[in-house]
Design a protein around this motif. Structure first.
Motif, PDB file in Angstrom:
ATOM      1  N   VAL A 211     -22.511   9.851 -25.422  1.00  0.00           N
ATOM      2  CA  VAL A 211     -23.009  11.209 -25.160  1.00  0.00           C
ATOM      3  C   VAL A 211     -23.941  11.139 -23.964  1.00  0.00           C
ATOM      4  O   VAL A 211     -24.402  10.067 -23.573  1.00  0.00           O
ATOM      5  CB  VAL A 211     -23.760  11.824 -26.369  1.00  0.00           C
ATOM      6  CG1 VAL A 211     -22.890  11.869 -27.607  1.00  0.00           C
ATOM      7  CG2 VAL A 211     -25.066  11.112 -26.641  1.00  0.00           C
ATOM      8  N   ARG A 212     -24.203  12.293 -23.391  1.00  0.00           N
ATOM      9  CA  ARG A 212     -25.206  12.372 -22.327  1.00  0.00           C
ATOM     10  C   ARG A 212     -26.096  13.584 -22.579  1.00  0.00           C
ATOM     11  O   ARG A 212     -25.687  14.548 -23.225  1.00  0.00           O
ATOM     12  CB  ARG A 212     -24.567  12.405 -20.955  1.00  0.00           C
ATOM     13  CG  ARG A 212     -23.910  13.708 -20.610  1.00  0.00           C
ATOM     14  CD  ARG A 212     -23.457  13.736 -19.133  1.00  0.00           C
ATOM     15  NE  ARG A 212     -22.168  14.411 -19.067  1.00  0.00           N
ATOM     16  CZ  ARG A 212     -21.048  13.837 -18.700  1.00  0.00           C
ATOM     17  NH1 ARG A 212     -21.017  12.585 -18.341  1.00  0.00           N
ATOM     18  NH2 ARG A 212     -19.939  14.512 -18.681  1.00  0.00           N
ATOM     19  N   SER A 213     -27.304  13.488 -22.059  1.00  0.00           N
ATOM     20  CA  SER A 213     -28.252  14.588 -22.223  1.00  0.00           C
ATOM     21  C   SER A 213     -28.685  15.086 -20.854  1.00  0.00           C
ATOM     22  O   SER A 213     -28.578  14.385 -19.846  1.00  0.00           O
ATOM     23  CB  SER A 213     -29.475  14.128 -23.017  1.00  0.00           C
ATOM     24  OG  SER A 213     -30.195  13.160 -22.290  1.00  0.00           O
ATOM     25  N   GLU A 214     -29.176  16.322 -20.863  1.00  0.00           N
ATOM     26  CA  GLU A 214     -29.691  16.927 -19.652  1.00  0.00           C
ATOM     27  C   GLU A 214     -30.897  17.761 -20.041  1.00  0.00           C
ATOM     28  O   GLU A 214     -30.857  18.486 -21.035  1.00  0.00           O
ATOM     29  CB  GLU A 214     -28.613  17.811 -19.021  1.00  0.00           C
ATOM     30  CG  GLU A 214     -29.034  18.472 -17.746  1.00  0.00           C
ATOM     31  CD  GLU A 214     -27.928  19.356 -17.174  1.00  0.00           C
ATOM     32  OE1 GLU A 214     -28.247  20.167 -16.296  1.00  0.00           O
ATOM     33  OE2 GLU A 214     -26.777  19.246 -17.607  1.00  0.00           O
ATOM     34  N   LEU A 215     -31.952  17.645 -19.268  1.00  0.00           N
ATOM     35  CA  LEU A 215     -33.161  18.418 -19.524  1.00  0.00           C
ATOM     36  C   LEU A 215     -33.001  19.795 -18.903  1.00  0.00           C
ATOM     37  O   LEU A 215     -32.791  19.916 -17.696  1.00  0.00           O
ATOM     38  CB  LEU A 215     -34.384  17.691 -18.943  1.00  0.00           C
ATOM     39  CG  LEU A 215     -35.739  18.317 -19.220  1.00  0.00           C
ATOM     40  CD1 LEU A 215     -36.011  18.353 -20.732  1.00  0.00           C
ATOM     41  CD2 LEU A 215     -36.834  17.533 -18.517  1.00  0.00           C
ATOM     42  N   ILE A 216     -33.069  20.807 -19.753  1.00  0.00           N
ATOM     43  CA  ILE A 216     -33.002  22.188 -19.279  1.00  0.00           C
ATOM     44  C   ILE A 216     -34.270  22.871 -19.780  1.00  0.00           C
ATOM     45  O   ILE A 216     -34.458  23.003 -20.996  1.00  0.00           O
ATOM     46  CB  ILE A 216     -31.742  22.909 -19.781  1.00  0.00           C
ATOM     47  CG1 ILE A 216     -30.521  22.200 -19.240  1.00  0.00           C
ATOM     48  CG2 ILE A 216     -31.794  24.378 -19.415  1.00  0.00           C
ATOM     49  CD1 ILE A 216     -29.231  22.945 -19.300  1.00  0.00           C
TER      50      ILE A 216
END
Length: 134
Positions: A66-71
């Motif tokens: 999985v990958r995450s992104e800061l929003i």
């Protein structure tokens, strides 16, 4: 008297190894797009703690599943692999941890059903053809 697992209200039976990772990955694969850990927690349910979901998501990210992104101030998550990819990763880890890869692979192949052996042969033939074209 043998030990019996005590059943506590609100608790489910203990999950098998990798089962929670697979459940969280399945939820992400059903997601309409990038989703929050809270969304994943609600999808998996079972009284799962938010911190547990975050721990599993972080572990899956370390495995590149999985990958995450800061929003804004929150992270959103999305899969980079499916459940089959996670199972393949586990199989590779086991294989990598064994000193005699040849023996492990030979033993694995000899234990396959005829249908699985045929499927594996077909996949290997396809991969060889792809390499020749490259």
């Amino acid at each position: 008297m043998g030990k019996e697992q005590e059943h506590r209200p609100g608790r489910t039976a203990r999950r098998g190894p990798g089962e929670l990772e697979a459940q969280i990955l399945a939820a992400l694969n059903r997601a309409p797009g990038r989703v929050s850990a809270r969304w994943v927690q609600q999808q998996v349910g079972d009284g799962l703690a938010y911190t547990t979901v975050m721990t599993i998501l972080t572990r899956l990210q370390a495995k590149h599943v999985v990958r995450s992104e800061l929003i804004g101030r929150s992270y959103v998550w999305q899969p980079t692999s499916d459940e089959a990819g996670l199972a393949a990763l586990r199989m590779r880890k086991v294989l990598d941890s064994e000193p005699d890869r040849d023996a492990v692979l030979a033993s694995f192949v000899s234990a396959l059903s005829p249908q699985d052996e045929q499927l594996l042969r077909g996949l290997l033939v396809c991969d060889e053809g792809d390499e020749r074209e490259a």
